[in-house]
Design a protein around this motif. Sequence first.
Motif, PDB file in Angstrom:
ATOM      1  N   ILE A  47       0.781  -1.184  -0.130  1.00 18.19           N
ATOM      2  CA  ILE A  47      -0.036  -0.421   0.287  1.00 18.19           C
ATOM      3  C   ILE A  47       0.607   0.855   0.258  1.00 18.19           C
ATOM      4  N   LEU A  48       2.051   1.384   0.943  1.00 22.31           N
ATOM      5  CA  LEU A  48       2.825   2.632   0.817  1.00 22.31           C
ATOM      6  C   LEU A  48       3.737   3.117  -0.628  1.00 22.31           C
TER       7      LEU A  48
ATOM      8  N   CYS B 143      -9.178   5.447  -0.244  1.00 25.46           N
ATOM      9  CA  CYS B 143      -8.919   4.081   0.188  1.00 25.46           C
ATOM     10  C   CYS B 143      -7.632   4.117   0.569  1.00 25.46           C
ATOM     11  N   PHE B 144      -5.900   5.321   0.546  1.00 25.45           N
ATOM     12  CA  PHE B 144      -4.873   4.924   1.094  1.00 25.45           C
ATOM     13  C   PHE B 144      -5.575   5.346   2.449  1.00 25.45           C
ATOM     14  N   PRO B 145      -5.613   6.408   3.090  1.00 26.01           N
ATOM     15  CA  PRO B 145      -6.225   5.739   4.581  1.00 26.01           C
ATOM     16  C   PRO B 145      -7.272   4.674   5.456  1.00 26.01           C
TER      17      PRO B 145
ATOM     18  N   LEU C 227      -5.380   3.241   8.031  1.00 28.79           N
ATOM     19  CA  LEU C 227      -5.405   3.603   8.934  1.00 28.79           C
ATOM     20  C   LEU C 227      -6.524   3.108   9.822  1.00 28.79           C
ATOM     21  N   TRP C 228      -7.862   3.175   8.320  1.00 27.48           N
ATOM     22  CA  TRP C 228      -9.169   3.212   9.468  1.00 27.48           C
ATOM     23  C   TRP C 228      -9.193   1.611   9.470  1.00 27.48           C
ATOM     24  N   ARG C 229      -8.481   0.652   9.348  1.00 23.57           N
ATOM     25  CA  ARG C 229      -8.930  -0.492   8.847  1.00 23.57           C
ATOM     26  C   ARG C 229      -8.842  -1.005  10.075  1.00 23.57           C
TER      27      ARG C 229
ATOM     28  N   GLY D  88     -17.104   3.471  -0.285  1.00 23.83           N
ATOM     29  CA  GLY D  88     -15.576   2.966  -1.607  1.00 23.83           C
ATOM     30  C   GLY D  88     -16.568   1.625  -2.333  1.00 23.83           C
ATOM     31  N   ALA D  89     -17.496   1.077  -1.865  1.00 29.04           N
ATOM     32  CA  ALA D  89     -17.852  -0.392  -2.898  1.00 29.04           C
ATOM     33  C   ALA D  89     -19.140   0.818  -3.511  1.00 29.04           C
TER      34      ALA D  89
END
Length: 283
Positions: free
Chosen positions: A76-77, A137-139, A143-145, A231-232
Amino acid sequence: MLALMAAGTAFFPGLFLVSKGTLKCMMGWSEGDAAIISTRLVSSVQAVMASSVGCIIASSCRDVMEDRHWLTDTYILFATPYFAYDIYAMFLCYWHKLQVKGHEEEGGRRWTGAAVGGYLRREMLMVLHHVFMVAFCFPASLLWRQGKGDFFQGVLFLAELSTPFVCLGKVLIQYKQQHTLLHKVNGCLVLLTFFSCRVLLFPYLYYAYSRYASIPVYSVPLVAPWQCNLGAALLWPLQLYWFTLICRGALRQFPRSHSPPPTFKADCMTPSNGCRSHQEDGL
C-alpha cells in the motif's frame, strides 16, 4: 513508512524514464510513441506486482479478518505514489496525441491550459478515480481498518489483473493490429479478467464476509464499516460502466470479423489502469 513511499515515488517515474529513453535510443521511436508505450509498460508492471502481492496475501490469510501479512501495508505504501504519477502520465500521453494531430495553438500558456482542460474533460472519471484512491482508499486501507482484513485488501489488489491485457489491447490498436488473432484472444482475456476481477470483486467481498460472520449477504452492508460501503458504492458503479463500454467495443468488433479491418482511434488514455481509457477499450 516514508522510505517505502519514497521508493514508490522514485520507482514508477524512474521506470517510465528508463523505458522511454531505451525505446528512443534502441528502437529510434519518437518522443510521443516512446512515452505512450512506456506509460502502458509502467501500468502493466504495477498491475503484475499488485496482482502477485494480492494472490500471496489472499492465499496466506485463513482468517479473513484477523490474519495479517507483512506485504499488505508494505505494498500500500509503495504503490500509492503510482496513482499520482499515473495522472501526470495520462496527461503526457494526451499531450503527445494532440501534438500528433496538430492541435497546437500559439502561446505556450494558452496551449497548455487548453490541453489541461481537454484532458480533464476527457478523462474526468479516471482522474477522479485516481484521486479517490489516494485521498480515501489510502487512509482507509492503511489506518482506518486498524490491522483487520488483510485478506480483503489482498483480494482488492487482484483487481489489477485485467490491466496488462487492457494495455496490450491499446498497443495493438495503436499499431493497427486489431484484425490479428492476438488482438481477438487478448480481447477475450480483457473481458474475462475485467468481469471476474472487477465486476464480481465487490459482491465477492460482501459474500466472503457473510460467510465469515455467518450472516446473510444482504445484512453485510448493515454491519460493515461505513468506509467499506462508501468505497464499494463509488467504485463498483465505475467498474460496471467501464465493463459495459468494453462489451460494446467487443460487439462492434466481432460482427465485422470478415470485413476489412475498421479504422480505430488509437487515443491515449484502464484497471489497473495510464494511457488506457476504458471508454475506448474496443478490445
